[in-house]
Design an enzyme around this catalytic site. Structure first.
Site, PDB file in Angstrom:
ATOM      1  N   HIS A 261       0.857  -1.183   0.000  1.00 11.13           N
ATOM      2  CA  HIS A 261       0.000   0.000   0.000  1.00 11.13           C
ATOM      3  C   HIS A 261       0.895   1.236   0.000  1.00 11.13           C
ATOM      4  O   HIS A 261       1.953   1.245   0.627  1.00 11.13           O
ATOM      5  CB  HIS A 261      -0.915   0.023   1.233  1.00 11.13           C
ATOM      6  CG  HIS A 261      -2.189  -0.742   1.041  1.00 11.13           C
ATOM      7  ND1 HIS A 261      -2.906  -1.277   2.084  1.00 11.13           N
ATOM      8  CD2 HIS A 261      -2.885  -1.041  -0.089  1.00 11.13           C
ATOM      9  CE1 HIS A 261      -3.989  -1.871   1.605  1.00 11.13           C
ATOM     10  NE2 HIS A 261      -3.988  -1.754   0.297  1.00 11.13           N
TER      11      HIS A 261
ATOM     12  N   ASP B 208       1.058   4.067   1.484  1.00  7.51           N
ATOM     13  CA  ASP B 208       1.592   4.700   2.702  1.00  7.51           C
ATOM     14  C   ASP B 208       2.804   3.955   3.262  1.00  7.51           C
ATOM     15  O   ASP B 208       3.533   4.509   4.084  1.00  7.51           O
ATOM     16  CB  ASP B 208       0.496   4.898   3.760  1.00  7.51           C
ATOM     17  CG  ASP B 208      -0.285   3.631   4.091  1.00  7.51           C
ATOM     18  OD1 ASP B 208      -0.414   2.767   3.205  1.00  7.51           O
ATOM     19  OD2 ASP B 208      -0.758   3.507   5.229  1.00  7.51           O
TER      20      ASP B 208
ATOM     21  N   ASP C 154       0.359  -3.894   8.706  1.00 10.67           N
ATOM     22  CA  ASP C 154      -1.088  -3.654   8.833  1.00 10.67           C
ATOM     23  C   ASP C 154      -1.815  -4.984   8.901  1.00 10.67           C
ATOM     24  O   ASP C 154      -1.739  -5.794   7.968  1.00 10.67           O
ATOM     25  CB  ASP C 154      -1.616  -2.879   7.616  1.00 10.67           C
ATOM     26  CG  ASP C 154      -1.210  -1.415   7.657  1.00 10.67           C
ATOM     27  OD1 ASP C 154      -0.395  -1.051   8.521  1.00 10.67           O
ATOM     28  OD2 ASP C 154      -1.726  -0.637   6.827  1.00 10.67           O
TER      29      ASP C 154
ATOM     30  N   HIS D  71       0.780   3.488  13.596  1.00 10.31           N
ATOM     31  CA  HIS D  71      -0.178   3.505  12.475  1.00 10.31           C
ATOM     32  C   HIS D  71      -1.510   4.078  12.974  1.00 10.31           C
ATOM     33  O   HIS D  71      -2.586   3.508  12.780  1.00 10.31           O
ATOM     34  CB  HIS D  71      -0.365   2.083  11.910  1.00 10.31           C
ATOM     35  CG  HIS D  71      -0.853   2.068  10.489  1.00 10.31           C
ATOM     36  ND1 HIS D  71      -2.193   2.010  10.175  1.00 10.31           N
ATOM     37  CD2 HIS D  71      -0.199   2.096   9.311  1.00 10.31           C
ATOM     38  CE1 HIS D  71      -2.325   1.991   8.853  1.00 10.31           C
ATOM     39  NE2 HIS D  71      -1.135   2.047   8.311  1.00 10.31           N
TER      40      HIS D  71
END
Lengths: 309, 309
Positions: A62, A64, A208, A266
């Site tokens: 991803h 980010d 994540d 995060h």
């Protein structure tokens, strides 16, 4: 061994939180976990040269977590990194395509080898000093969580060595490094002068993921677990829908895995006051911190604190 | 019309200078010139929503001028930008490949149209309010310099209009906007109640270039010329070899082009003290500023100051 948080936001950054990135200062190098946009300036802020980074571990593809790669790689090139200094980037399948796309973004070339490792679960890197391992966890795209395990040498029993006739000096170093020495025609073996096996620092980084049993197993007895905590419990539905974790869920993982300390990162920019996040985590697992950009954590100190408990 | 400097470094950023990016707040929108890594956080810092950006003008395809695009585009997507809000990006040939590469960097998709314009010299955008023009200048890859020219309405001669029988109200607006009106069966034409043509603000941005005559012609009489000044005169050889300008060279351009004010940007991080850069420029062209990140410049005010001189 020291952790330096370079970015602690989730997908949208804020004035005070950059996109994700964690530097591990250990074993004479800087190991980077994830590389969000802006990481090269965050490194400049804490006076870490990008030239000290030889290995980058990407949790998932991803934006980010990867958009700092093009600039960081280019910056290494500007500083004269050459063919003697390869950069290794590890991550899930797709990373090779990421590399190709980086080189097609504009005018872009570097003179050092950029070696991509599309990895699966298991041991990723192992040498005399540490082991880095990956495990698949559960995000809406493939996500790898990583652990770093320090191979700590047994204590060197100095008095025992002297008793056996070894003179303090180079022979002490050899024996501590597992090499036998000869003293007055007599062979002295390392195991004669070394203490019991010792556990080293164990660091785990989630990337994540929604909360999962794999993480409990993977983080078992870790010195520090860095777990994502995009939301707090009031947004548990959002966490569920987006394959993220709440701070309470991260704390439960930490508790069940029996880790020493938990660091939440995060963090969604929706939370300007992070006290709620921290509070609900601490109720479940006391040794919890919420990461801030530029926060430093001395892993060796934490390890030592709990070593004899 | 206001300028906001979002990034003022050259290829290597520093703690205080982000990679290049300049926001022009005018005509009810934000027009962005160049988009270096970290621009979305710089925008957050000055509280500008990326949703207000509909047009981005890229000078050239070097990383320091484009690596903020992937994150900025993704950020617009996260904020719910949809098919009603296209984003137009203008720049030299190769920009379409940049777009494709952005979408191949990782998992990346947006729901709004991203329209790439690979442009040549000449007028790029023209509407009732402004004209944006490009000219090729001289870097080691193709570089476009841009100008924005404000179409300023002539003054509305209020007393003349009243004298002709026009009542203050909507008819005043129509006439000022060039539409004739009927008063008591008599047609009043705009030219009867409008003053002389007036020059508007003229802004010129160099991108990266060595000093050149094209720039002197292009920047003629500009309100503000933003010219790169990667080096000072002590590094003139480096400027020459790398197709960049020194601050003295930029000042000479400003002087010969008869601009009102010069702003130096794209400052190499080798200069921690920018006084030398400023000093050598001011000796040649007095109205010189050195840009800093987050510096704001009121273009309308500068224009007004010199309007009647």
């Amino acid at each position: 061994m020291e952790l330096i948080f370079l970015g602690t936001s989730s997908a949208v950054p804020s004035k005070h939180r950059n996109h994700p990135g964690i530097a591990l200062k250990a074993f004479g190098e800087i190991i980077l976990f994830d590389c969000g946009e802006g990481i090269q300036r965050q490194l400049a802020n804490v006076k870490i040269s990008p030239m000290k980074i030889n290995q980058i571990f990407i949790s998932h593809l991803h934006g980010d977590h990867i958009l700092g790669l093009p600039g960081l790689i280019q910056s290494m090139g500007f500083r004269g990194r050459d063919f003697n200094s390869p950069l290794h980037i590890y991550g899930p399948p797709g990373l090779e395509k990421t590399k190709q796309s980086i080189f097609n973004l504009g005018y872009f070339s570097v003179d050092f080898p950029l070696i991509i490792h599309e990895i699966d679960e298991g041991i990723v890197v192992e040498n005399d000093e540490y082991v880095i391992e990956a495990v698949k966890t559960y995000h809406n795209v493939e996500n790898l969580s990583y652990s770093v395990y320090e191979k700590k040498k047994p204590r060197f029993l100095r008095e025992k060595a002297i008793e056996l006739g070894v003179d303090p000096g180079p022979d002490f170093g050899k024996l501590h490094n597992g090499i036998e020495v000869e003293v007055n025609g007599k062979i002295i073996k390392p195991e004669q002068v070394l203490g019991n096996d010792r556990d080293g620092v164990k660091l785990v980084y989630s990337g994540d993921t929604k909360p999962c049993d794999e993480m409990i197993r993977f983080a078992k007895d870790a010195t520090v677990l860095i777990h994502e905590s995009t939301y707090n419990s009031s947004d548990e539905d959002k966490a569920y829908n987006n394959f993220h974790s709440t701070s309470a869920q991260a704390a439960k993982i930490a508790k069940e895995a029996n880790v020493k300390e938990l660091i939440l990162t995060h963090i969604s920019t929706r939370y300007t006051n992070i006290n709620d996040l921290k509070k609900e985590a601490i109720e479940i697992f006391e040794n919890t911190k919420v990461a801030n950009d530029f926060m430093k954590i001395n892993l060796s100190k934490i390890h030592k604190k709990y070593e004899n408990k």
